[in-house]
Design a protein around this motif. Structure first.
Motif, PDB file in Angstrom:
ATOM      1  N   PHE A  84      -0.187  -5.383   9.231  1.00  0.00           N
ATOM      2  CA  PHE A  84       0.724  -4.397   8.595  1.00  0.00           C
ATOM      3  C   PHE A  84       2.011  -4.317   9.264  1.00  0.00           C
ATOM      4  O   PHE A  84       2.250  -4.457  10.339  1.00  0.00           O
ATOM      5  CB  PHE A  84       0.079  -2.981   8.549  1.00  0.00           C
ATOM      6  CG  PHE A  84      -0.917  -2.792   7.742  1.00  0.00           C
ATOM      7  CD1 PHE A  84      -2.391  -3.473   7.977  1.00  0.00           C
ATOM      8  CD2 PHE A  84      -0.734  -2.342   6.380  1.00  0.00           C
ATOM      9  CE1 PHE A  84      -3.393  -3.250   7.183  1.00  0.00           C
ATOM     10  CE2 PHE A  84      -1.918  -2.012   5.488  1.00  0.00           C
ATOM     11  CZ  PHE A  84      -3.276  -2.674   5.744  1.00  0.00           C
ATOM     12  N   GLY A  85       2.974  -3.788   8.190  1.00  0.00           N
ATOM     13  CA  GLY A  85       4.304  -3.853   8.757  1.00  0.00           C
ATOM     14  C   GLY A  85       4.500  -2.267   9.101  1.00  0.00           C
ATOM     15  O   GLY A  85       3.432  -1.484   9.046  1.00  0.00           O
ATOM     16  N   TYR A 145       0.953  -1.209  -0.065  1.00  0.00           N
ATOM     17  CA  TYR A 145       0.091   0.012  -0.003  1.00  0.00           C
ATOM     18  C   TYR A 145       0.887   1.221  -0.031  1.00  0.00           C
ATOM     19  O   TYR A 145       2.012   1.258   0.608  1.00  0.00           O
ATOM     20  CB  TYR A 145      -0.729   0.050   1.255  1.00  0.00           C
ATOM     21  CG  TYR A 145      -1.783  -0.855   1.260  1.00  0.00           C
ATOM     22  CD1 TYR A 145      -1.604  -2.243   1.617  1.00  0.00           C
ATOM     23  CD2 TYR A 145      -3.077  -0.606   0.867  1.00  0.00           C
ATOM     24  CE1 TYR A 145      -2.726  -3.355   1.954  1.00  0.00           C
ATOM     25  CE2 TYR A 145      -4.182  -1.682   0.944  1.00  0.00           C
ATOM     26  CZ  TYR A 145      -3.885  -3.002   1.475  1.00  0.00           C
ATOM     27  OH  TYR A 145      -4.905  -3.778   1.232  1.00  0.00           O
ATOM     28  N   TYR A 172      -9.510  -0.139  11.555  1.00  0.00           N
ATOM     29  CA  TYR A 172      -7.829  -0.116  11.969  1.00  0.00           C
ATOM     30  C   TYR A 172      -7.619   1.289  12.669  1.00  0.00           C
ATOM     31  O   TYR A 172      -8.190   2.241  12.624  1.00  0.00           O
ATOM     32  CB  TYR A 172      -7.177  -0.150  10.559  1.00  0.00           C
ATOM     33  CG  TYR A 172      -6.955  -1.664  10.062  1.00  0.00           C
ATOM     34  CD1 TYR A 172      -7.984  -2.007   9.059  1.00  0.00           C
ATOM     35  CD2 TYR A 172      -6.023  -2.165  10.567  1.00  0.00           C
ATOM     36  CE1 TYR A 172      -7.714  -3.358   8.659  1.00  0.00           C
ATOM     37  CE2 TYR A 172      -5.707  -3.667   9.917  1.00  0.00           C
ATOM     38  CZ  TYR A 172      -6.643  -4.100   9.108  1.00  0.00           C
ATOM     39  OH  TYR A 172      -6.641  -5.644   8.470  1.00  0.00           O
ATOM     40  N   LEU A 218       3.470   0.877   2.792  1.00  0.00           N
ATOM     41  CA  LEU A 218       3.163  -0.179   3.915  1.00  0.00           C
ATOM     42  C   LEU A 218       3.010  -1.600   3.247  1.00  0.00           C
ATOM     43  O   LEU A 218       2.323  -1.732   2.084  1.00  0.00           O
ATOM     44  CB  LEU A 218       1.876  -0.001   4.473  1.00  0.00           C
ATOM     45  CG  LEU A 218       1.892   1.358   5.530  1.00  0.00           C
ATOM     46  CD1 LEU A 218       0.405   1.847   5.865  1.00  0.00           C
ATOM     47  CD2 LEU A 218       2.817   1.198   6.600  1.00  0.00           C
ATOM     48  N   GLY A 227       2.393   1.019  14.580  1.00  0.00           N
ATOM     49  CA  GLY A 227       2.103   0.578  13.051  1.00  0.00           C
ATOM     50  C   GLY A 227       0.619   0.433  12.903  1.00  0.00           C
ATOM     51  O   GLY A 227      -0.214   0.586  14.122  1.00  0.00           O
ATOM     52  N   LEU A 228       0.075   0.454  11.894  1.00  0.00           N
ATOM     53  CA  LEU A 228      -1.369   0.100  11.843  1.00  0.00           C
ATOM     54  C   LEU A 228      -1.868  -1.161  12.225  1.00  0.00           C
ATOM     55  O   LEU A 228      -1.280  -2.051  12.035  1.00  0.00           O
ATOM     56  CB  LEU A 228      -1.770   0.322  10.296  1.00  0.00           C
ATOM     57  CG  LEU A 228      -3.047   0.297   9.775  1.00  0.00           C
ATOM     58  CD1 LEU A 228      -3.773   1.706  10.153  1.00  0.00           C
ATOM     59  CD2 LEU A 228      -3.304   0.409   8.209  1.00  0.00           C
ATOM     60  N   GLN A 229      -2.857  -1.248  13.068  1.00  0.00           N
ATOM     61  CA  GLN A 229      -3.239  -2.234  13.685  1.00  0.00           C
ATOM     62  C   GLN A 229      -4.899  -2.602  13.520  1.00  0.00           C
ATOM     63  O   GLN A 229      -5.600  -1.568  13.680  1.00  0.00           O
ATOM     64  CB  GLN A 229      -2.676  -2.562  14.953  1.00  0.00           C
ATOM     65  CG  GLN A 229      -3.209  -1.576  16.151  1.00  0.00           C
ATOM     66  CD  GLN A 229      -2.364  -1.768  17.225  1.00  0.00           C
ATOM     67  OE1 GLN A 229      -3.175  -2.503  18.272  1.00  0.00           O
ATOM     68  NE2 GLN A 229      -1.303  -1.015  17.503  1.00  0.00           N
TER      69      GLN A 229
END
Lengths: 114, 113
Positions: A105-106, A35, B38, A90, B45-47
């Protein structure tokens, strides 16, 4: 606990150079994604890979090319970067399927093109 | 194509007050997409916050709730009493069976202590 790893965290380069970003997941997933998050924080899909096969390519410029060596790795190469490529990239992974598609996600790779 | 529209931020709420972040979706690639919230906390980070895959069902996590409403194509995020630690950016998203996530623009929430 991180399970999607990205390198580098941050990269500064000049217009016209080539860059590569790496992504590895240790979750045993079979699907991986890239992304792009632009300066307005909008997140947009670039590529999706399932079992090393490209399944989504969202009108991304041809200078972007994903590379998958196995299900756990999905790299992104940009040939001849341009200023508008400055963004956070991402990587994410999931299992394939309607009820298993939660993506993890990283931390992202921030690219700055001068 | 698919799209998600959510409350434009930043949103500022005092601690212990209630919160609602609106989210509506349009899915052309699939009749009943999976819906997600999210969250990205500062420095993290995105979670995933919560996920609902069945229309009419409610998901909940960390005191937040969201109900999948297929009639109004909405998936609003609510919390009865926010805490300072809820300050973050919240993203509503839909999935078309794993091909990709389509995200809203994100809502930045600041909770005043």
């Amino acid at each position: 606990e991180t399970a999607v790893f990205q390198t580098p965290n941050y990269h500064v380069t000049q217009v016209g150079n080539e860059v590569s970003f790496n992504c590895k997941q240790t979750l045993g997933h079979d699907t991986m994604y890239w992304y792009k998050q632009d300066s307005k924080k909008l997140l947009k899909i670039m590529f999706s890979y399932n079992n090393k096969q490209l399944i989504v390519n969202e009108t991304v410029p041809r200078r972007f090319s994903p590379q998958s060596s196995d299900k756990a790795h999905l790299n992104l190469r940009i040939k001849s970067v341009e200023p508008e490529d400055s963004a956070v990239y991402l990587c994410a992974s999931s299992f394939w399927g309607a009820n298993q598609d939660t993506q993890y996600f990283g931390p992202g790779t921030r690219l700055l093109v001068l | 194509g698919d799209s998600v529209t959510q409350t434009e931020g930043p949103v500022t709420v005092s601690e212990s007050e209630s919160l609602i972040i609106n989210c509506t979706y349009s899915a052309t690639s699939i009749a009943y997409p999976n819906l997600f919230w999210y969250v990205r906390y500062p420095g993290e980070g995105l979670q995933l916050l919560l996920k609902v895959i069945t229309a009419g069902q409610k998901g909940s996590s960390r005191g937040f709730e969201a109900t999948y409403n297929k009639e109004t194509t909405s998936f609003h995020l609510q919390k009865a009493s926010v805490q300072e630690s809820d300050s973050a950016v919240y993203y509503c998203a839909l999935s078309n069976m794993g091909y990709k996530l389509t995200f809203g623009t994100g809502t930045s929430l600041l909770v005043d202590p």
